[in-house]
Every structure is written in structure tokens, then in C-alpha cells.
Write an enzyme that holds these catalytic residues in place. Structure first.
Site, PDB file in Angstrom:
ATOM      1  N   GLU A 265       0.697  -1.166  -0.012  1.00 47.06           N
ATOM      2  CA  GLU A 265      -0.051  -0.124  -0.043  1.00 47.06           C
ATOM      3  C   GLU A 265       0.898   1.132   0.005  1.00 47.06           C
ATOM      4  OE1 GLU A 265      -2.167   2.647   2.912  1.00 47.06           O
ATOM      5  OE2 GLU A 265      -2.638   0.751   3.587  1.00 47.06           O
ATOM      6  N   CYS A 302      -3.184   7.413   5.138  1.00 46.29           N
ATOM      7  CA  CYS A 302      -3.415   6.946   3.418  1.00 46.29           C
ATOM      8  C   CYS A 302      -4.631   7.605   2.741  1.00 46.29           C
ATOM      9  CB  CYS A 302      -2.874   5.428   3.579  1.00 46.29           C
ATOM     10  SG  CYS A 302      -4.038   4.417   4.588  1.00 46.29           S
TER      11      CYS A 302
END
Length: 525
Positions: A265, A302
Site C-alpha cells: 500500500e 493514507c
């Protein structure tokens, strides 16, 4: 509980022999004791050898034994109490309630995967019984289950010292799948990592599992990271961090004689689309909600809303004016590390120096070290479409408003976006036709699409998707949050014409575990 500054390899505390690192309290810029010496290639070799030797026995533990192990890890982490919370606060600069919440989330994730393991649906058992009389050809007895890939290397994240770190979602899902795990601790919070690693070690002993099921390594350079990814006994990688780091690991994994999957990620700016009627009816309230989401955790998520897209006009002007005022009264917040703060400042300078963007407003300046000042920028859709630099992620409380001429240009901007973790739609009932037209594009661009909310905050549940097309993640077919994350570390195996006594218990004829199975095309159990 005293910290030792040592790695954990197969249940043993081991002193590293490479350069030492110390955690830095970002709120004071002071180094924290003890020092943690990095590991060597020889210690990577030792951890990988132990993980491989533990693999076959651990992957065949009963569902109940493995689930109880995960439950036990959660209990051991909770038993650390204030010792863990205090150290995590000191190493991250995050407020105490945030860390306490993260302890709860970490333990909830572990218990959620324990529930998932017990249910057994992840095994995806399929049985097609023999049809010896079938014409023109008989069918053999065929049975399928999923098994663990093998030992997994997990890289701890900087922004979640617990929930995406040593016992975070990658570790929990890999252990649930039956994979031994070797964690490379993030250098920003080595003490927190040691405490959690020791909690996992206690759970291993409590359940009589092979010590190679878990190891914890330290190292500030590439020796540990690339060494793990390159080792032939490592069969998958979990990573949360920068795009450059994720790409480097992915390239190393693909360069192996046996390439392996890297579930990284990496980067996302999480566009927020403001539709006409919602903007007209709720503009000021949307602006306040947006800035609150932008400032959450100093923007170090994020899923931080780094991009707002709307059609220009009076309603957008009102939104921008309200957002500017909210930004200007935003207090500075301590960032996770001095390195993250420097990268944030560099990103702000690059965007402020871009002719296609102008500063709309800045928050209050910080009085201490490593404090980020909230920033809001504006660009036209034309400039956004022409300048790739305007899509660059700034990890912190900074966002860009993109002003479009009309709905067609909104569509153009959406098509121009890179892959994202999230995309958000703020809409009224009258905006449904416009949203319906945009939705297919967003389905191709993002892993999670939400309506009338804010992307910060990722629920741990069965339906969650925390992933997306590159560069949000390196593999858009996966999620790193939610119970479907277990699928990353599994592969199917088919057993043909096996005697029942030789079959694994989960696919034996009598179905001793009472699992849900697909038998001759019909769901049973």
C-alpha cells in the site's frame, strides 16, 4: 517492562551487529533509549530458516488452535497496558487517546481474524464427487481447499505504530492463513515493536507453537528489507509506506528466480467530488467537514482527502472561503518523525512553487519541532490535466482544490487520476444522474467509493476494501484491511481420487468440522 534493544528470532532475543538506531520523540527531537542494532544477512538467514522449518506444522494447525493463538496475542498486547501506550506516544508524537484507540483496533483485528479462521469459509472447500458411470468419460473425485503460501515478510508502517505494524493487519491475516511471519520493524518505533513482538512470543509459547512462526528484525538500511524479499523461503510480502519503497520491494520480488507477490500500500490522494446540488445546499458544512478530515492525525493517513474536485461558480467560492477560514485557524500538529516533517515541507514548497497552483490559506505556525502547518491550494482543471506534479501526494495536512469549467471537465479530471484507495461523492438526491455517469470511472480508479462521508477512518469488517489500482497498491485485487485480507496469503490445491484417510480433515467425506462447502455445485453447511 524493560526494553532490551534486541531482535526476536525464533523465540530468542538476539543482539544485532549492524549500525544502531534510536527512536526520536518527534515532539521534543530527543533520542529515546535503548539503541537497536540492525540485523545482518546471517540473521535474516536464521529467521527465514526457522520460519521455513515451522511452516508445514503451523499451516496444519487446527482452526481452533490457530484462532486461539490469535486471541491470545490480543490478550498479551492488552496486558501491556500503559507500558505500551506510553512508549508508542513517545515514539510517534501521537496523542494518548489515538494510541489507546489503536491498541483497541489492533486487538479487534486479531480477534476478527480469529473468528474468520474458526468459520473456515476462507478455505473455500469445493467437492465434486466421483461419477464413475458418466458418459462418455467418468469423473474422478475432486476436492479443493486453500493452503498457506509460506513464510511472509511484513514491513511495519510509520503512521500506525500498532494497527499497521508488528501485530497489525498484515501480520494478523498472514498468521490466520497459516503463514509464519518475519516482521521488519519500522525504525521510528522500535521500542513499541519490541513490546508487541514479545507479546506475540508469549502467545507462541502459551500455545506450544514452533518458535519460527514469528520473528522480529531491525535494520535501517536495505540489508534486512531486500534480504528478506530476496530469500527463497519468503513467499509473500506485506508493506505499507512510500511509493518508492513499495516499488523497490516489488522489483526485488519480481527479480527472484521464483517471483513472489508483494502487497504494497503506497500512495493515494483520495479525491473528493462535490456535486452541484450538495454544494449549493451544504457548502459551508462540507467545507468544515473537509478541513476536519484533512487535519485528522496531522493528515498522516493514507486516506487523507488530498484533492477536492468541483465545478466553479458561486457555490464553490463559498465552499473555498469557508475552508480557507477553517484552515487558517487550524493549529499546527506534531508529525510522526523528523523525516516525515521534512518531506511534508518539501512537498509544500514544490506545490507552492508550481505555477499551476496557488496557496489559498495556511494554518497556524507551530511552536515546537516537527509541527506541520495545514495548507490549502487551488488549481484549474486545465493546469491539473497538464501537470502531473499536481497529482503528487503530500503526506500531511495539505490539499488541492481543482476548479472545473463544467461536469464534462470533472469527468476528464476523474479519468486523468491515478489509482486511489478511496473516492468520495458528496451529493444530494438531485445529483444522482451526474453521479451515476461518473461512477464507472471511479470504480476503475478506486478500491472504496463513499457517499456523503469522509475517507479518513477505515472500518475493520468483512466488507471493507483498503486497496486500489496502482499506485494506491501494487496489486489491485487485494485488500489490506478486513477479513478478505487473508486471501492474499493463500493458494488453492486440488486433491484427485485421494483415499479419505489421506485427505486433510477439512475436505474429508464426513466434513468433521461442519464447514460450509460447495458439493456438486450445491452449498452445504
Amino acid at each position: 517492562m524493560d526494553l532490551t534493544g534486541k531482535m526476536l528470532i525464533g523465540g530468542q532475543a538476539v543482539q544485532g551487529n549492524r549500525d544502531a538506531i534510536k527512536a526520536i520523540n518527534p515532539a521534543t527531537d530527543q533520542a529515546l533509549e535503548p539503541a537497536y542494532h540492525g540485523g545482518s544477512r546471517e540473521q535474516v538467514e536464521q529467521a527465514c530458516a526457522l520460519a521455513w522449518s515451522a511452516f508445514d506444522s503451523y499451516r496444519e494447525t487446527s482452526l481452533e488452535q490457530r484462532a486461539a493463538f490469535l486471541d491470545s496475542i490480543a490478550e498479551q498486547i492488552e496486558a501491556l497496558g500503559d507500558v505500551l501506550v506510553d512508549r508508542a506516544v513517545a515514539e510517534s508524537g501521537l496523542p494518548r487517546p489515538r494510541i489507546q484507540g489503536e491498541v483497541g483496533r489492533t486487538c479487534f483485528q486479531l480477534r476478527t481474524f480469529a473468528r474468520t479462521v474458526r468459520a473456515g469459509e476462507w478455505l473455500d472447500v469445493r467437492v465434486d464427487e466421483a461419477l464413475p458411470q458418466r458418459q462418455p468419460l467418468p469423473r474422478p473425485d475432486l476436492r479443493q481447499r486453500h493452503i498457506a503460501l509460506g513464510p511472509v515478510a511484513v514491513f511495519g508502517a510509520s503512521n500506525f505504530p500498532l494497527a499497521f505494524s508488528v501485530a497489525g493487519g498484515d501480520t494478523a491475516s498472514a498468521l490466520a492463513a497459516g503463514c509464519p511471519v518475519i516482521v521488519k520493524a519500522h525504525s521510528a518505533h522500535p521500542g513499541t515493536s519490541e513490546l508487541v513482538g514479545r507479546a506475540i512470543g508469549k502467545a507462541l509459547v502459551e500455545h506450544g507453537l514452533a518458535p519460527g512462526v514469528f520473528s522480529l528484525l531491525y535494520g535501517s538500511g536495505v540489508e534486512i528489507g531486500i534480504g528478506l524479499v530476496s530469500d527463497p523461503r519468503i513467499k509473500a510480502v506485506g508493506f505499507t509506506g512510500s511509493r518508492s519503497g513499495g516499488i523497490a520491494l516489488t522489483q526485488a520480488a519480481q527479480a527472484r528466480p521464483e517471483p513472489i507477490p508483494v502487497y504494497a500500500e503506497m500512495s493515494s490522494i483520495n479525491p473528493v467530488f462535490l456535486f452541484e446540488h450538495a454544494l449549493h445546499n451544504l457548502g459551508p458544512a462540507l467545507a468544515e467537514g473537509f478541513v476536519a478530515s484533512l487535519n485528522q492525525g496531522a493528515g498522516q493517513f493514507c486516506t487523507n482527502p488530498g484533492l477536492v474536485i468541483a465545478v466553479k461558480g458561486e457555490d464553490l467560492d463559498i465552499f473555498v472561503a469557508t475552508a480557507r477560514e477553517a484552515v487558517q485557524r487550524s493549529p499546527a500538529q506534531t508529525m510522526l518523525t523528523p523525516g516525515i516533517f521534512k518531506a511534508y515541507e518539501s512537498g509544500l514548497q514544490a506545490l507552492a512553487g508550481n505555477a499551476g497552483a496557488r496557496v489559498l490559506g495556511a494554518g497556524l505556525k507551530g511552536q515546537g519541532p516537527n509541527q506541520c502547518q495545514t495548507h490549502l491550494f487551488l488549481a484549474t482543471a486545465r493546469d491539473f490535466l497538464e501537470q502531473a506534479a499536481l497529482q503528487a501526494e503530500i503526506f500531511g495536512s495539505a490539499s488541492l482544490v481543482v476548479e472545473c469549467d463544467d461536469a464534462a471537465q470533472v469527468q476528464q479530471v476523474a479519468e486523468h487520476l491515478e489509482g486511489q484507495l478511496t473516492a468520495t461523492l458528496h451529493m444530494d438526491d438531485a445529483d444522482v444522474p451526474t453521479a451515476r455517469h461518473l461512477l464507472p470511472t471511479l470504480e476503475r480508479k478506486a478500491g472504496r467509493i463513499l457517499v456523503n462521508g469522509w475517507p479518513t477512518g477505515v472500518e475493520v469488517c468483512d466488507a471493507m476494501v483498503h486497496g486500489g489500482p496502482f499506485p494506491a497498491t501494487s496489486d489491485s485485487r487485494s485488500t489490506s484491511v478486513g477479513t478478505a485480507a487473508i486471501a492474499r496469503f493463500l493458494r488453492p490445491v486440488c486433491y484427485q481420487n485421494f483415499p479419505d484417510a489421506l485427505l486433510p480433515a477439512v475436505i474429508q467425506e464426513t466434513n468433521p468440522g461442519g464447514l460450509s462447502r460447495l458439493v456438486n455445485g450445491q452449498r452445504e453447511g
